[in-house]
Scaffold this motif. Sequence first.
Motif, PDB file in Angstrom:
ATOM      1  N   HIS A 255      -0.488 -47.292 -34.508  1.00 39.19           N
ATOM      2  CA  HIS A 255       0.209 -46.313 -33.974  1.00 39.19           C
ATOM      3  C   HIS A 255      -0.129 -46.575 -32.122  1.00 39.19           C
ATOM      4  N   PHE A 256      -0.844 -47.544 -31.956  1.00 41.78           N
ATOM      5  CA  PHE A 256      -1.348 -47.755 -30.731  1.00 41.78           C
ATOM      6  C   PHE A 256      -1.949 -49.187 -30.357  1.00 41.78           C
ATOM      7  N   GLU A 257      -2.246 -49.413 -29.017  1.00 41.78           N
ATOM      8  CA  GLU A 257      -2.634 -51.030 -28.570  1.00 41.78           C
ATOM      9  C   GLU A 257      -4.323 -50.560 -28.691  1.00 41.78           C
ATOM     10  N   PRO A 258      -5.295 -50.981 -29.147  1.00 41.98           N
ATOM     11  CA  PRO A 258      -6.869 -51.078 -29.106  1.00 41.98           C
ATOM     12  C   PRO A 258      -7.169 -51.162 -27.751  1.00 41.98           C
ATOM     13  N   ILE A 259      -7.530 -50.716 -26.407  1.00 41.87           N
ATOM     14  CA  ILE A 259      -7.995 -51.125 -25.635  1.00 41.87           C
ATOM     15  C   ILE A 259      -9.390 -51.833 -25.552  1.00 41.87           C
ATOM     16  N   CYS A 260     -10.461 -51.151 -26.076  1.00 48.56           N
ATOM     17  CA  CYS A 260     -11.583 -52.150 -26.665  1.00 48.56           C
ATOM     18  C   CYS A 260     -12.138 -51.719 -28.050  1.00 48.56           C
ATOM     19  N   VAL A 261     -13.172 -52.222 -28.646  1.00 51.73           N
ATOM     20  CA  VAL A 261     -13.887 -52.162 -29.865  1.00 51.73           C
ATOM     21  C   VAL A 261     -15.224 -52.234 -29.821  1.00 51.73           C
ATOM     22  N   ILE A 262     -15.683 -51.417 -30.785  1.00 48.91           N
ATOM     23  CA  ILE A 262     -17.254 -51.652 -30.611  1.00 48.91           C
ATOM     24  C   ILE A 262     -17.670 -51.644 -32.355  1.00 48.91           C
ATOM     25  N   PRO A 263     -18.442 -52.388 -32.483  1.00 46.88           N
ATOM     26  CA  PRO A 263     -18.700 -52.337 -33.720  1.00 46.88           C
ATOM     27  C   PRO A 263     -19.819 -51.628 -34.312  1.00 46.88           C
ATOM     28  N   VAL A 264     -19.656 -51.736 -35.707  1.00 48.76           N
ATOM     29  CA  VAL A 264     -20.313 -51.027 -36.536  1.00 48.76           C
ATOM     30  C   VAL A 264     -21.115 -51.271 -37.589  1.00 48.76           C
TER      31      VAL A 264
END
Length: 625
Positions: A255-264
Amino acid sequence: MSDISPIPTPSTPSAPSAPALQTTQVHLDGLFDVLAKHLYSTPVVAVRELIQNAHDSISRRRLEDPTFTEPGRIDVLADEAAQTLVIRDNGSGLTEPELHRYLATLGNGYTRQLRASQKEGSDELIGLFGLGFLSAFVVAEQVLVNSTSYQSPGEGWRYRSSDGRRYVVQAIDARPVGTEIHLAMRSDFNHLCSAGVLKKVLGRYCALLREPLWFDDECVNAEPPPWRATADGVVVHPTVLQRQRMAFAARMERHFEPICVIPVEPEGDSDARGLLWVQDGATYGTSDNRHLSVYVRGMLLDDEARDLLPVWAGFIGGVIESNALTPTASREDLQRDGAYQATRAHIQDALIRGLAELSRSQAPAWSRLLTRHNEALLGAALCEEELFSMLADAVRLPTSQGDLPVRSLVREGRIHLSLGQSGGFEDVLFRALQVPVARGDRYAVAGFLRQFVRERGVQLIEIGTAAGNARMFRPDDLPESELAWLREHLAWGELVVPARFLSPELPLIAVPDREAQLKARLDADDAKKRMAGAALSLARAFTQRIDASVSARLYVNLDNPAIQALLQSHREGRAVPAHAVALLRSFKAIMAPGGEELKGQPPLVDLLSDFSQAVAVLCAPPAAS
């Protein structure tokens, strides 16, 4: 003679015999209806289950056949015109006894037994309950299985059934080792043979599958998730890895463009690994766009696992992969067991740490995050102490002077908070004083500031409450005669409170009691139309302690020159000019905009007329001597 027979004397009962142990009966047709038609919520699951079986067949062959060195492969072929779907693998295949024992026996999956052996590589197996093959009969009017086992590569066997209850097995010519399932689709589910629909389904369900899956001459899962490379010990340049993560998030976010990512990454009792991302779609306080897809051993199990994300994370999407999470029998949800709770805590910790890292090392992304989700972050900060420490000086609060950081609200060790709606007396008051006032009627603002002042040692003045008003307008004493004079000339029924203001320029101000207003709204007969019953009961329980006997207070500033002149005239017995009183009464009404007319207040037009006449008197030429 009596017609009533005598009651017989009871005999001594003999010792009861032990009850016979009975066997529960199974109504096979009914059981098939429940499992085949009602176990799964959507027919798409049938495709997933059959691909999962193909994947496990390849995993089994790797475990049991030392001669198997070629790459695994799953092929999906569809013919929309013929209404057929074919799923083919080069896995272990099935012998004739195995067709009867596993394919045609409910709940007796070989995968579960193989996993119990704990052989190296068995953790890659997906199946668990031995029910997946049954899903084929949800979508197909006939199921045909051709299989050749690695154990007897010179033999071929065919299973055929129209309903799963009755079936035939016959010998056929040997084929390449593996299994091929043919589904003659029911007309209701022919859309699953559409190339467009099937490509979308396979791309979603099988994106993380380890064995290559081919459809329409394309490997659907050719790009492994970015965390697999680091988990396998492959060294990837940080810039390249970040680019891969963003591309994966963009592909998986619907639905949205990702701004940034956070690894798990795996931690403690949780083996979950994957990616979370901040969505670009703007959120408001109560927006909840949480979205999390959970893959168990590479196969999509739950596409709506939002409850694994914190309730405050309404702007977060993500994908995680785990071997420890336990599916329900339908494999469409997760069991809420210890592994689930450990994963939930793990994801929250990873998210908080990831946001902290963003604030330190990715200034552009952090700034964009604050811009898009400022209001949601205010609420999030109240849920977690770590978040509050991180966000206290970063978020902006809505104020009478626009959105400002909290530090801009501190004036002489005080922060002013209005609990009324925009347009109340607070607006006019603090516009005149050039002091920003936080909007306490906006989402999470009041709670955020209360916690802020506790941690920073700043004074919070909550305007509109008795306690807040007492801090801003320090009460002082007047003789009763002077107090009565002020009530007669300046008040319209408000409680007159002589005080000394923070600003001497302001002569007087009428302040509605916000708590009394809230109590009145909740006690009104139509309150049930505006609030749910349970919420209304809780709110009324809270407002019971509020003293609503005073609806408004008129604070009169004893340090203001105009008030001092009026009182001095009264003390000296001189007549107070009527136009001076008219100006102050008009001023009081003007300082209460937004429709907040006081009880007993004359019509505004009359007050404006008095104001005009007072000005005319002041401007009139002096009388000739």
